[in-house]
Design a protein around this motif. Structure first.
Motif, short mmCIF file in Angstrom:
data_model
loop_
_atom_site.label_atom_id
_atom_site.label_comp_id
_atom_site.label_asym_id
_atom_site.label_seq_id
_atom_site.Cartn_x
_atom_site.Cartn_y
_atom_site.Cartn_z
N TRP A 123 0.87 -1.32 0.05
CA TRP A 123 -0.02 0.08 0.11
C TRP A 123 0.90 1.30 -0.28
O TRP A 123 2.00 1.42 0.68
CB TRP A 123 -0.98 0.07 1.41
CG TRP A 123 -1.91 -0.80 1.01
CD1 TRP A 123 -3.32 -0.75 0.91
CD2 TRP A 123 -2.01 -2.12 1.43
NE1 TRP A 123 -4.26 -1.67 0.80
CE2 TRP A 123 -3.43 -2.90 1.16
CE3 TRP A 123 -1.11 -3.21 1.82
CZ2 TRP A 123 -3.94 -4.03 1.17
CZ3 TRP A 123 -1.64 -4.54 2.03
CH2 TRP A 123 -2.92 -4.94 1.69
N MET A 124 0.31 2.40 -0.80
CA MET A 124 1.11 3.46 -0.68
C MET A 124 0.59 4.46 0.30
O MET A 124 -0.32 4.13 1.07
CB MET A 124 0.71 4.29 -2.19
CG MET A 124 1.18 3.36 -3.31
SD MET A 124 3.10 3.05 -3.31
CE MET A 124 3.76 4.45 -3.72
N LEU A 364 5.91 4.59 -0.07
CA LEU A 364 5.38 3.26 0.33
C LEU A 364 5.17 3.27 1.77
O LEU A 364 6.07 3.82 2.63
CB LEU A 364 6.34 1.91 -0.14
CG LEU A 364 5.35 0.63 -0.03
CD1 LEU A 364 4.56 0.62 -1.23
CD2 LEU A 364 6.71 -0.34 -0.52
N HIS A 365 4.00 2.77 1.93
CA HIS A 365 3.86 2.63 3.59
C HIS A 365 4.70 1.61 4.42
O HIS A 365 4.45 0.44 3.69
CB HIS A 365 2.34 2.48 3.77
CG HIS A 365 1.86 2.38 5.25
ND1 HIS A 365 2.04 3.10 6.19
CD2 HIS A 365 1.40 1.02 5.76
CE1 HIS A 365 1.75 2.61 7.31
NE2 HIS A 365 1.40 1.39 7.24
N PRO A 370 2.88 3.19 12.12
CA PRO A 370 1.50 3.18 12.67
C PRO A 370 0.49 3.22 11.27
O PRO A 370 0.74 3.69 10.25
CB PRO A 370 1.18 4.53 13.34
CG PRO A 370 2.57 4.66 13.90
CD PRO A 370 3.57 4.50 12.82
N SER A 371 -0.71 2.66 11.48
CA SER A 371 -1.49 2.69 10.43
C SER A 371 -2.16 4.27 10.12
O SER A 371 -2.34 4.89 10.87
CB SER A 371 -2.75 1.74 10.91
OG SER A 371 -2.53 0.47 11.08
N ILE A 372 -2.37 4.41 8.87
CA ILE A 372 -2.93 5.45 8.23
C ILE A 372 -4.59 5.42 8.18
O ILE A 372 -5.08 4.33 7.36
CB ILE A 372 -2.43 5.89 6.94
CG1 ILE A 372 -0.77 6.06 7.03
CG2 ILE A 372 -3.10 7.37 6.32
CD1 ILE A 372 -0.09 6.11 6.00
N LEU A 373 -5.33 6.23 8.80
CA LEU A 373 -6.65 6.32 8.98
C LEU A 373 -7.21 7.43 8.08
O LEU A 373 -6.77 8.45 8.30
CB LEU A 373 -7.28 6.21 10.34
CG LEU A 373 -6.84 5.09 11.28
CD1 LEU A 373 -7.19 5.66 12.70
CD2 LEU A 373 -7.03 4.00 10.65
#
Length: 386
Positions: A123-124, A364-365, A370-373
């Protein structure tokens, strides 16, 4: 009489019966000759790789002695980056040192040999999902370097290509194997490099400035995240296929008078004054197994723990566990504008710090982050009203 006696001996009978058919003649009616897979025959001078395996009757003491001699020459067995191989850090070079030059625009470096181990989603940072192909660089070593003047003389037939005499040849091997399984001629290719015989062997055209000393290991850090590379390999073999699967023909109608021609190719337009089949006509035949190159693939992640390169996209030629070859792209707009960090390749002994286990592209993630919301600007009540 001589001919009659000879026939009696062949037939195994003392008498010949006129009514009985001869067992030497057999009728083969309606035999289906299925087309064979196209075979690529190596030239006469190409050394045979593997030798016939048979039981040599060695005792346990003799087998242990042979293994001890192999480990003494090529190093003890070890697992490096998740791959079973030999610890060849103490390999003795039997050639003169190769002096590398400085980088300049247009200089061509060597490539790597990798295995396609599958497709993995990433995931980007903006939430876009992309598919990546995992290419594992398995135990790559430089086997031999041939300068331009000797490389042209070694060719059996004149080959016309652009800038003849400009490129040298760098032989690269991958996946070290047991020397007992290879022929004596094939093992002779590795005697000057001090490296154990490898299962895979290829060559790359390089500039004299990018020459590398034989016996040097190659790692995925030869490339950097964000580089554009060309991936060369052999496509999957599909066997003998018809025109609908091979060329994407529509086919005939399913009904309304069509009889036994639903998947046929139809007329090929070879009548009239032509009276022949034109070369290149799309017809049934063997599909797949061809050499293809995908250019301009972007590297988005490099895992140094297991020597895995993540390439954006999933259109890599070949199937899972297939062999592919990587090198700097030949697209002019994707060339290096400045000198790459690893020139002519990556040397770990010259680095002050150890590389990271995972190197991600800046867009790129990172899974460790931490997750991106992402939240909607509209409220739930406003959505219900709409």
């Amino acid at each position: 009489m001589n001919s009659l006696n000879s026939m009696r001996i062949l037939l195994g009978s003392s008498t010949l019966r006129k009514s009985a058919p001869s067992p030497l003649v057999q009728q083969m009616r309606h035999k289906k000759n299925f087309p064979l897979t196209p075979k690529i025959q190596n030239p006469i001078w190409f050394p045979k790789k593997e030798r016939a395996s048979f039981d040599e009757g060695l005792t346990k003491e003799n087998q242990a002695f042979v293994k001890e001699m192999v480990y003494r020459r090529f190093g003890p067995p070890a697992i490096i980056n998740g791959v079973e191989t030999f610890d060849q850090s103490r390999s003795v070079l039997k050639q003169e040192p190769v002096v590398a030059g400085e980088w300049a625009p247009g200089v061509r470096r060597t490539g790597l040999i990798a295995r396609n181990i599958g497709v993995y989603p990433m995931w980007m940072k903006d939430g876009t999902k992309i598919a990546t192909t995992l290419l594992q660089v398995v135990d790559n070593h430089v086997i031999k370097y041939i300068p331009p003047e000797l490389f042209i003389d070694s060719r059996k037939a004149p080959r016309r290509y652009k800038n003849a005499g400009k490129w040298g040849c760098l032989v690269v091997g991958a996946e070290s194997g047991d020397p007992q399984k290879f022929t004596k001629e094939y093992c002779g290719l590795f005697k000057d490099s001090g490296i154990a015989p490898t299962k895979l062997l290829t060559r790359f055209l390089v500039s004299p400035q990018a020459a590398i000393q034989p016996g040097t290991p190659l790692s995925p850090l030869h490339f950097q995240v964000g580089d554009r590379i060309d991936v060369f390999g052999r496509t999957k073999e599909r066997g003998f296929q018809g025109v609908m699967k091979r060329w994407g023909f529509k086919g005939m109608p399913a009904s309304h008078g069509v009889t036994k021609t639903h998947r046929r190719g139809g007329n090929i337009g070879a009548g009239g004054n032509k009276g022949r089949v034109f070369p290149g006509t799309k017809m049934p035949g063997f599909m797949g197994g061809r050499r293809r190159t995908i250019r301009g693939c972007e590297i988005v992640r490099i895992n140094t723990k297991y020597n895995v390169i993540f390439v954006r996209g999933q259109a890599i030629p070949g199937g899972q566990n297939g062999i592919v070859f990587l090198h700097d792209t030949l697209l002019p707009l994707k060339w290096h504008k400045t000198s790459p960090k690893a020139f002519p390749t990556y040397f770990p002994q010259t680095q002050e710090e150890a590389p990271l286990a995972d190197i991600y592209h800046q867009d790129l993630h990172n899974f460790a982050a931490p997750s991106i919301l992402y939240e909607d600007d509209e409220k739930p009540d406003e959505k219900k009203k709409k």
